[in-house]
Scaffold this active site. Sequence first.
Site, mmCIF file in Angstrom:
data_model
loop_
_atom_site.group_PDB
_atom_site.id
_atom_site.type_symbol
_atom_site.label_atom_id
_atom_site.label_comp_id
_atom_site.label_asym_id
_atom_site.label_seq_id
_atom_site.Cartn_x
_atom_site.Cartn_y
_atom_site.Cartn_z
ATOM 1 N N CYS A 54 25.612 49.462 27.129
ATOM 2 C CA CYS A 54 25.063 49.300 28.487
ATOM 3 C C CYS A 54 24.712 50.633 29.141
ATOM 4 O O CYS A 54 23.974 50.672 30.125
ATOM 5 C CB CYS A 54 26.038 48.542 29.362
ATOM 6 N N HIS B 292 24.898 49.655 36.695
ATOM 7 C CA HIS B 292 24.793 48.675 35.613
ATOM 8 C C HIS B 292 25.237 47.320 36.159
ATOM 9 O O HIS B 292 26.257 47.211 36.830
ATOM 10 C CB HIS B 292 25.677 49.109 34.440
ATOM 11 N N ASN C 44 24.090 40.051 32.763
ATOM 12 C CA ASN C 44 24.258 41.392 32.200
ATOM 13 C C ASN C 44 23.308 41.539 31.008
ATOM 14 O O ASN C 44 23.495 40.884 29.983
ATOM 15 C CB ASN C 44 25.721 41.557 31.767
HETATM 16 O O1 UT7 Z 1 28.643 45.578 30.135
HETATM 17 C C1 UT7 Z 1 30.032 45.463 30.043
HETATM 18 C C2 UT7 Z 1 30.359 44.040 29.748
HETATM 19 N N1 UT7 Z 1 31.546 43.449 30.206
HETATM 20 C C3 UT7 Z 1 32.059 43.499 31.445
HETATM 21 O O2 UT7 Z 1 31.618 44.189 32.296
HETATM 22 C C4 UT7 Z 1 33.228 42.588 31.705
HETATM 23 C C5 UT7 Z 1 34.085 43.025 32.847
HETATM 24 N N2 UT7 Z 1 35.013 41.975 33.220
HETATM 25 C C6 UT7 Z 1 34.653 40.931 33.983
HETATM 26 O O3 UT7 Z 1 33.532 40.864 34.441
HETATM 27 C C7 UT7 Z 1 35.690 39.887 34.309
HETATM 28 O O4 UT7 Z 1 36.953 40.285 33.797
HETATM 29 C C8 UT7 Z 1 35.310 38.483 33.748
HETATM 30 C C9 UT7 Z 1 34.136 37.913 34.537
HETATM 31 C C10 UT7 Z 1 34.993 38.572 32.279
HETATM 32 C C11 UT7 Z 1 36.488 37.510 33.914
HETATM 33 O O5 UT7 Z 1 36.879 37.469 35.268
HETATM 34 P P1 UT7 Z 1 38.437 37.488 35.645
HETATM 35 O O6 UT7 Z 1 38.519 37.336 37.108
HETATM 36 O O7 UT7 Z 1 39.004 38.735 35.026
HETATM 37 O O8 UT7 Z 1 38.966 36.178 34.973
HETATM 38 P P2 UT7 Z 1 40.103 36.017 33.881
HETATM 39 O O9 UT7 Z 1 39.664 36.554 32.574
HETATM 40 O O10 UT7 Z 1 41.402 36.489 34.462
HETATM 41 O O11 UT7 Z 1 40.181 34.449 33.757
HETATM 42 C C12 UT7 Z 1 40.742 33.649 34.816
HETATM 43 C C13 UT7 Z 1 40.800 32.221 34.336
HETATM 44 C C14 UT7 Z 1 41.467 32.059 32.973
HETATM 45 O O12 UT7 Z 1 42.193 30.865 33.000
HETATM 46 P P3 UT7 Z 1 43.802 30.880 33.234
HETATM 47 O O13 UT7 Z 1 44.363 31.709 32.101
HETATM 48 O O14 UT7 Z 1 43.992 31.525 34.572
HETATM 49 O O15 UT7 Z 1 44.169 29.453 33.171
HETATM 50 C C15 UT7 Z 1 40.306 31.897 32.016
HETATM 51 O O16 UT7 Z 1 40.631 31.126 30.882
HETATM 52 O O17 UT7 Z 1 39.453 31.714 34.193
HETATM 53 C C16 UT7 Z 1 39.314 31.144 32.878
HETATM 54 N N3 UT7 Z 1 37.926 31.343 32.480
HETATM 55 C C17 UT7 Z 1 36.939 30.497 32.842
HETATM 56 N N4 UT7 Z 1 36.949 29.368 33.566
HETATM 57 C C18 UT7 Z 1 35.763 28.755 33.759
HETATM 58 C C19 UT7 Z 1 37.401 32.353 31.754
HETATM 59 N N5 UT7 Z 1 36.063 32.179 31.633
HETATM 60 C C20 UT7 Z 1 35.768 31.041 32.290
HETATM 61 C C21 UT7 Z 1 34.570 30.338 32.531
HETATM 62 N N6 UT7 Z 1 34.612 29.218 33.267
HETATM 63 N N7 UT7 Z 1 33.374 30.779 32.070
#
Ligand code: UT7
Length: 328
Positions: A114, A255, A285
């Site tokens: 990225c 980004h 993204n």
């Molecule tokens: O270019 C670089 C690329 N990558 C990035 O920049 C990623 C950076 N990170 C992020 O943007 C965030 O960490 C995410 C958007 C990936 C995730 O957001 P989060 O607030 O950190 O969520 P999380 O991973 O803590 O997940 C919270 C909950 C989980 O469930 P439990 O364990 O709390 O029951 C996940 O299983 O949300 C669940 N979850 C979803 N639910 C519905 C994860 N993905 C999804 C989804 N829909 N798509």
Amino acid sequence: MASVIIAGVGAYAPERVLTNQDLAKMVDTSDEWIFSRSGIRERHIAADDEACSDLAIKSAMAALKDANMSAAEVDLLIVATATPDYTLPATACVVQHKLGVPPHATCFDIAAACSGFVYALEIAYGQLLTGRYKCALIIGAEKLSTIVDWSDRTTCVLFGDGAGSAVLKKVEQSGIGIIGSDLGADGELTEYLYTPAGGSRCPASAKTVADKGHFLKMKGKEIFKNAVRVMETVAREMVEQHNLRLDQIDLVIPHQANVRIVEALASNLGLPMDRFFMNIDRFGNTSSASIPIALDEARRSGRIKPGDLTLLVAFGAGFTYGSTLIRW
Ligand code: UT7
């Protein structure tokens, strides 16, 4: 004193739009979850017969037109991509041929994920200043839909396809164009975001396909924290190096990975969100394409005026990062 200016910018997004509602029919997710956690509403997805180079070429043609220049004038062509047409040869060579860039041009790809577009900017900037090259075409292009696991809701909701380009040239005037550029990487974090298979460490086999080893694997939370940290650091360092204050930056183009990352960055820097250009809601993204697509939109929508200071800030797999300061 000479400077290197961005003479033209262009972007291309594939026709097909995939909305959050569409995704909710494919995996266990919802528009509410995706939008509230990332700021994304929809993303563009390339057609089956559209490869990375096809997206790259369309954005390059727009940038050349914007610069009022022709492909025949390009002598340095850099494609930043994580999703090249082939692992060998470089997508830049495919682009060169189809676009009509002359055979004497230097053409290569860079793999900085990225941060690829700001890495390409720095390389082109340095090369143009030496006088070795006259016109650089740099492209960030991605068909991320080919390396996303469409059954993994933790990643598939975040990414999109697209391309953005810039034409750079040297001018005999001081204090305009690229006035600062700074890059970095922390290879200790390599496995925070990577595709485990398909390279020399784990070559493609029936097993790697069955194991889904060719798809993106991501530690989202760790990336989030590091992204906020490095973007804050590079932004602060850049303004300090140029004896500026953060509030003198007219527009920051970050980004586009997650609106919450940018909100955290804005808060840490003490800048209002309206100082940051965002279009993640419509593109998701797009990795190396995200900054040039945003730059193109920012210019066309009048968010950048002559004399303005724009700061590009990027982070990505690697873990790479960087920033570019531009006076228009
Ligand atoms: O270019 C670089 C690329 N990558 C990035 O920049 C990623 C950076 N990170 C992020 O943007 C965030 O960490 C995410 C958007 C990936 C995730 O957001 P989060 O607030 O950190 O969520 P999380 O991973 O803590 O997940 C919270 C909950 C989980 O469930 P439990 O364990 O709390 O029951 C996940 O299983 O949300 C669940 N979850 C979803 N639910 C519905 C994860 N993905 C999804 C989804 N829909 N798509």
